[in-house]
Design an enzyme around this catalytic site. Structure first.
Site, short mmCIF file in Angstrom:
data_model
loop_
_atom_site.label_atom_id
_atom_site.label_comp_id
_atom_site.label_asym_id
_atom_site.label_seq_id
_atom_site.Cartn_x
_atom_site.Cartn_y
_atom_site.Cartn_z
N TYR A 1 0.85 -1.20 0.00
CA TYR A 1 0.00 0.00 0.00
C TYR A 1 0.88 1.24 0.00
O TYR A 1 1.85 1.33 0.76
CB TYR A 1 -0.89 -0.01 1.24
CG TYR A 1 -1.65 1.28 1.49
CD1 TYR A 1 -2.58 1.77 0.58
CD2 TYR A 1 -1.45 2.00 2.67
CE1 TYR A 1 -3.28 2.95 0.82
CE2 TYR A 1 -2.15 3.17 2.92
CZ TYR A 1 -3.06 3.64 2.00
OH TYR A 1 -3.75 4.80 2.24
N ASP B 1 0.21 15.30 7.12
CA ASP B 1 -0.75 14.89 6.09
C ASP B 1 -1.95 15.85 6.12
O ASP B 1 -3.01 15.54 6.64
CB ASP B 1 -1.20 13.46 6.37
CG ASP B 1 -2.14 12.90 5.31
OD1 ASP B 1 -2.23 13.51 4.23
OD2 ASP B 1 -2.78 11.86 5.57
N ASP C 1 -3.19 5.38 -2.07
CA ASP C 1 -3.98 6.54 -1.68
C ASP C 1 -4.01 7.52 -2.85
O ASP C 1 -3.02 7.66 -3.58
CB ASP C 1 -3.26 7.19 -0.48
CG ASP C 1 -4.07 8.20 0.27
OD1 ASP C 1 -5.13 8.62 -0.24
OD2 ASP C 1 -3.64 8.59 1.37
N ASP D 1 -5.90 10.52 -2.07
CA ASP D 1 -6.50 11.63 -1.33
C ASP D 1 -7.92 11.91 -1.84
O ASP D 1 -8.72 11.00 -1.97
CB ASP D 1 -5.61 12.87 -1.39
CG ASP D 1 -4.40 12.74 -0.46
OD1 ASP D 1 -4.31 11.76 0.30
OD2 ASP D 1 -3.53 13.63 -0.49
N HIS E 1 -7.81 4.34 -3.31
CA HIS E 1 -8.97 4.81 -2.56
C HIS E 1 -9.06 6.33 -2.67
O HIS E 1 -8.05 7.04 -2.63
CB HIS E 1 -8.96 4.35 -1.10
CG HIS E 1 -7.85 4.89 -0.24
ND1 HIS E 1 -7.85 6.15 0.27
CD2 HIS E 1 -6.73 4.28 0.23
CE1 HIS E 1 -6.78 6.33 1.02
NE2 HIS E 1 -6.08 5.22 1.00
N GLU F 1 -11.33 9.72 -1.27
CA GLU F 1 -12.08 10.04 -0.06
C GLU F 1 -13.03 11.22 -0.27
O GLU F 1 -12.91 11.97 -1.24
CB GLU F 1 -11.13 10.30 1.09
CG GLU F 1 -10.25 11.51 0.90
CD GLU F 1 -9.00 11.47 1.76
OE1 GLU F 1 -8.77 12.46 2.49
OE2 GLU F 1 -8.24 10.47 1.72
N CYS G 1 -5.33 14.17 7.51
CA CYS G 1 -5.20 12.76 7.86
C CYS G 1 -6.49 12.25 8.48
O CYS G 1 -7.15 12.96 9.24
CB CYS G 1 -4.03 12.58 8.84
SG CYS G 1 -3.97 10.95 9.62
N ARG H 1 -13.64 5.87 0.10
CA ARG H 1 -13.36 6.07 1.53
C ARG H 1 -14.23 7.20 2.05
O ARG H 1 -14.32 8.27 1.44
CB ARG H 1 -11.89 6.41 1.72
CG ARG H 1 -11.56 6.92 3.13
CD ARG H 1 -10.09 7.15 3.32
NE ARG H 1 -9.82 8.29 4.18
CZ ARG H 1 -8.63 8.65 4.62
NH1 ARG H 1 -7.56 7.94 4.27
NH2 ARG H 1 -8.47 9.71 5.37
N GLU I 1 -13.34 5.01 7.32
CA GLU I 1 -12.21 5.52 8.10
C GLU I 1 -12.64 5.95 9.50
O GLU I 1 -13.71 6.51 9.71
CB GLU I 1 -11.56 6.70 7.35
CG GLU I 1 -10.40 7.38 8.09
CD GLU I 1 -9.17 6.48 8.24
OE1 GLU I 1 -9.31 5.36 8.78
OE2 GLU I 1 -8.07 6.92 7.84
N ASN J 1 -8.38 0.21 8.47
CA ASN J 1 -7.12 0.95 8.57
C ASN J 1 -6.65 0.92 10.01
O ASN J 1 -7.24 1.54 10.89
CB ASN J 1 -7.32 2.40 8.11
CG ASN J 1 -6.01 3.13 7.91
OD1 ASN J 1 -4.96 2.52 7.76
ND2 ASN J 1 -6.07 4.44 7.88
#
Length: 300
Positions: A41, A56, A83, A85, A110, A112, A120, A155, A185, A208
């Site tokens: 990942y 982040d 990721d 974002d 993913h 989000e 983050c 996500r 998440e 996660n």
């Protein structure tokens, strides 16, 4: 040849991949592969920390994150998921992002539902876009992908912003919009994780595991039994490495040498083995011999 996206889909059909550690760089990715994990990942937060030395909070760019994902994918033979974002903008940006990740050989990503710039998933103060806007992102991603095996993971960060019920309702809408997988998440208890598993039976689910943060660390078998077949340890390798480096540098500063900690270090030989020095040397020798042989025939 079967694409790595197809191989990752096969892992999901078989009930896995299970634990997928996060890598911030190619060297760590190789260590993850060498440890026997079936996938790697690429963590956006870790990339922010290691590429830029920043938290982040949406500072890393699409080009920086996609380029790092491409390098990591090129360094290992196992499937890599990443990721992306928020997709870094509107519909056109999301479409560009998926094209970049597909070209990089990534098996899936993913995306989000936070506002841009994001934070983050385990920070305070997160904000999310409307469900409708996130559905636009998902639709843009599904429209733009050219490989149907490329996994689009939706996500939601709405657990912190709107509560469990609203976040679960969002996830249902995201599945209807075309997402292949759900990443809930910041679940804050075993009970919340169990509820997500019940709500989305048969759907590939992401858990996660962030040490000492919002979500409880649960055994792999427990999470799989709940329905989570992608279990990210996004920053475990980063934390492990940083802890060891910090301790070692302190000792080096105090003692002035590394003689007393070589049992806690990779050897020079192990390092070269990990990065494939022998294979590079052998390939070079084979090429040189082949060219010399051809030139000799031409002269003869």
């Amino acid at each position: 040849m079967t694409s790595r996206a197809a191989r990752f889909r096969q892992l999901l059909k078989e009930g896995g991949p299970g634990i997928v550690p996060g890598a911030t760089d190619c060297f760590t990715a190789k260590l993850i592969e060498a440890a026997g994990f079936p996938a790697v990942y690429v963590t956006g937060g870790g990339a922010s920390n290691t590429l830029l030395g920043v938290p982040d909070v949406g500072i890393v760019t699409l080009n920086e994150l996609a380029s790092q994902a491409e390098r990591i994918s090129d360094a290992v033979s196992v499937p890599v998921i990443s990721d992306v974002d928020t997709g870094f903008g509107g519909i056109a940006n999301v479409k560009r992002a998926i094209r970049m990740y597909e070209r990089a050989g990534i098996a899936g990503f993913h995306i989000e539902d936070q506002v841009f710039p994001k934070r983050c998933g385990h920070f305070e103060g997160k904000q999310v876009v409307s469900t409708e806007e996130m559905c636009y992102r998902i639709q843009a991603a599904t429209d733009a992908r050219t490989n149907d095996d490329f996994l689009i993971i939706a996500r939601t960060d709405a657990r912190a912003a709107e509560g469990v019920d609203a976040a679960i309702e969002r996830c249902h809408r995201y599945m209807e919009a075309g997402a292949d997988s759900i990443f809930f998440e910041q679940a804050q208890s075993r009970e919340e994780l169990e509820r997500v598993g019940r709500e989305f039976k048969g759907v590939p689910l992401v858990a996660n595991m962030i040490e000492r943060s919002k979500t409880p660390i649960l055994p792999e078998d427990d999470l799989k039994a709940m329905g989570f077949n992608i279990i990210l340890y996004a920053n475990a390798a980063l934390y492990l490495g940083a802890f060891a480096i910090k301790a070692g540098l302190k000792q080096l500063r105090e003692e002035g040498h590394t003689k007393n900690m070589q049992d806690r270090m990779l050897s020079f030989q192990e390092r070269q083995e990990l990065v494939g020095l022998a294979k590079v040397d052998a390939a070079e020798k084979e090429l040189v011999a082949r060219v010399k042989g051809r030139l000799a025939k031409q002269r003869g």
